[in-house]
Design an enzyme around this catalytic site. Structure first.
Site, short mmCIF file in Angstrom:
data_model
loop_
_atom_site.label_atom_id
_atom_site.label_comp_id
_atom_site.label_asym_id
_atom_site.label_seq_id
_atom_site.Cartn_x
_atom_site.Cartn_y
_atom_site.Cartn_z
N MET A 81 71.26 39.61 -22.24
CA MET A 81 70.31 40.17 -23.19
C MET A 81 70.85 41.43 -23.86
SD MET A 81 66.92 39.58 -20.79
CE MET A 81 65.72 40.06 -22.04
N HIS A 82 70.12 41.87 -24.89
CA HIS A 82 70.27 43.17 -25.57
C HIS A 82 71.41 43.23 -26.58
CE1 HIS A 82 67.51 44.21 -22.47
NE2 HIS A 82 68.41 44.39 -21.53
N ASP A 239 68.42 35.85 -19.82
CA ASP A 239 68.79 35.46 -18.45
C ASP A 239 67.84 36.01 -17.40
OD1 ASP A 239 69.63 38.10 -18.76
OD2 ASP A 239 71.66 37.76 -18.02
#
Length: 507
Positions: A81-82, A239
């Site tokens: 992520m991110h 995730d």
């Protein structure tokens, strides 16, 4: 029999699981890809490497299983992520993905907090840190301006590979909520944040439910991967959210703990906890209309690895030449010490604290060493210290109103029964180990199963597929010992915090 394919992009590689409807693993595969660190604090990946690795994983799974690709009923996706994957109008990546662990945008984080203050915490529910997407986009805008100007959409890792599979351009609520550009309560991109930071609204993709069918495998993708053209692909999730589903953490009160290099602990909720805004990390769950909070210990299992490499040379040699697991040997040694390690406390801050202190300057150490202590107490105190650090997040969850009914544990730490027992007693809560370590690709597969109607709900899918081991209940007398030790542990950070701030940085 129809099967489901779950695919996950981690920071070190792509992995996949092929399961049947009852959760039996028919095949699995892993393909690594590299992380580039061109400068100190930088961490990048080429999005095209994600796709190349995923193609290798899919072909490996099809070959290993021996199944006809047309037997795969649906595909689910999970990914780290991110980090923004920036694409142009043709869908090609514009630059490397700046990963979540990249710290180059700390000045941009400070700028965001100075500019928006607590408003951004109120809107997003999250503290402002460089791991999130917003400060990374500001850094790119400032330093790679021509790239920023050419952005067509900001995607995340699983979205980029889904684009290759189906042509769909979108994201889901879990990844959107990890961007620091998302209104956690209104469940949409925040015009206030985007306008204030000068990020065009049209850069942001449509947001869809993780269970929705986003598209079908294209002819081109089928030729590259060996999949059957037309296979449904669901939107998928970040995730962390997929890991929760693969852990069976669907309902409120269930906590999922993963002990790998770091330690991550997550709790499911029906609503965002406004009392916890800015204290813990808030995300939308892949389960529709549910949320989860995240607490983290930056040094989890890596603390034990450090001990093995630096002070456990004997165990390491035995493991190499006799084929025994060095961690099993260390766990047996730790079992010789009593709960509480004779008053020895390990502070697991080898890479800073994580939640709740968010102190990157903190340092680790053994506190209370005496001539009485030996290796068994040292090893056990490391296991206990990591448990204390994770309990900080458990305690914070409880303080901001989350109920906890059980803790499900995955990752390398679950292999040690002793460590599981320590966790149960430090948390004062039953601990349930998961038989499937790769929870994220399993969760992605379950999203696919529900998306095509193989299961009526994620709860039904979890009950049919997720396998758990023997629950461990806390022993009351040991809970009392650990309660006393934990109180000492928490006082140590307060006592040393100012000293940490003055500590010389390693050269």
């Amino acid at each position: 029999m129809s099967m489901l394919l779950g695919l996950d992009l981690g920071t070190q590689g792509a992995k996949g699981l092929l399961i049947d409807g009852s959760g039996r693993i028919k095949a699995s595969n892993f393909a690594p890809f590299s992380m580039v660190t061109p400068h100190p604090g930088w961490a990048e990946q080429d999005p095209q490497d994600w796709w190349r690795a995923l193609v290798q994983v899919i072909r490996g799974i099809i070959s290993e299983s021996g199944e006809d690709p047309s037997a795969i009923a649906a595909i689910g996706l999970s990914g780290h992520m991110h980090g923004p994957a920036l694409i142009d109008e043709s869908g090609a990546p514009l630059c490397p993905c700046v990963l979540w662990l990249d710290t180059r945008s700390e000045k941009e984080s400070d700028f965001i907090l100075k500019t928006m203050g607590q408003d951004i915490v109120r809107i997003t529910g999250n503290p402002v840190i460089s791991a999130y997407t917003a400060p990374k986009l500001l850094w790119i805008k400032k330093n790679w301006h021509s790239t920023f100007e050419r952005i067509n959409k900001v995607l995340f890792s699983k979205d980029y590979v889904r684009l290759h599979l189906t042509g769909d351009v979108a994201t889901d609520y879990s990844d959107a909520s990890g961007s620091l550009l998302f209104d956690i309560q209104k469940r949409c991109w925040s015009h206030d944040i985007l306008d204030t930071l000068g990020i065009p609204y049209e850069y942001m993709p449509d947001i869809k439910e993780s269970l929705n069918i986003a598209g079908r495998v294209s002819d081109r993708a089928a030729a590259e991967t060996g999949l059957a053209a037309g296979t449904p692909v669901v939107v998928g999730a970040g995730d962390l959210a997929c890991g929760l589903i693969g852990s069976g953490a669907i309902d409120t009160g269930v906590v999922s703990l993963i002990i790998g290099t770091a330690g991550q602990i997550m709790a499911v909720s029906d609503v965002p906890s406004e009392e916890g805004f800015g204290k813990v990390y808030h995300f939308c769950h892949a389960v529709p209309d549910k949320y989860f909070v995240l607490g983290a210990l930056l040094s989890g299992g890596i603390c034990l690895r450090w001990f093995r490499d630096v002070l456990g040379v004997g165990e390491k040699l035995v493991s190499e030449f006799a084929g025994l697991d060095a961690y099993d040997l260390l766990s047996k040694e730790a079992s010789q010490a009593r709960p509480g390690s004779e008053g020895l406390i390990f502070m697991p801050y080898l890479a800073g604290t994580g939640t709740p202190y968010l102190d990157s300057r903190a340092r680790g150490g053994f506190i209370g060493l005496t001539l009485r202590h030996g290796r068994p107490e040292m090893v056990r105190s490391i296991m206990e210290g990591i448990a204390y650090g994770l309990r900080d997040s458990i305690q914070l969850f409880r303080d901001v109103g989350f109920s906890i009914s059980q803790v499900r544990v995955a990752g390398g730490g679950i292999k040690s029964r002793l460590w599981r027992q320590i966790l149960a007693e430090v948390f004062a809560s039953p601990v349930i180990p998961l038989e499937t370590v790769d929870a994220s690709p399993l969760g992605a597969a379950l999203l696919a199963g529900v998306g095509i109607g193989m299961y009526r709900s994620l709860d039904e899918a979890s009950q049919a597929v997720v396998r758990v081991g023997e629950p461990l209940d806390p022993i009351p007398r040991n809970v009392e010992v650990y309660e006393s030790c934990y109180n000492i542990y928490t006082s140590l950070y307060s006592a040393l915090r100012d000293s940490f701030a003055r500590w010389p940085s390693p050269s």
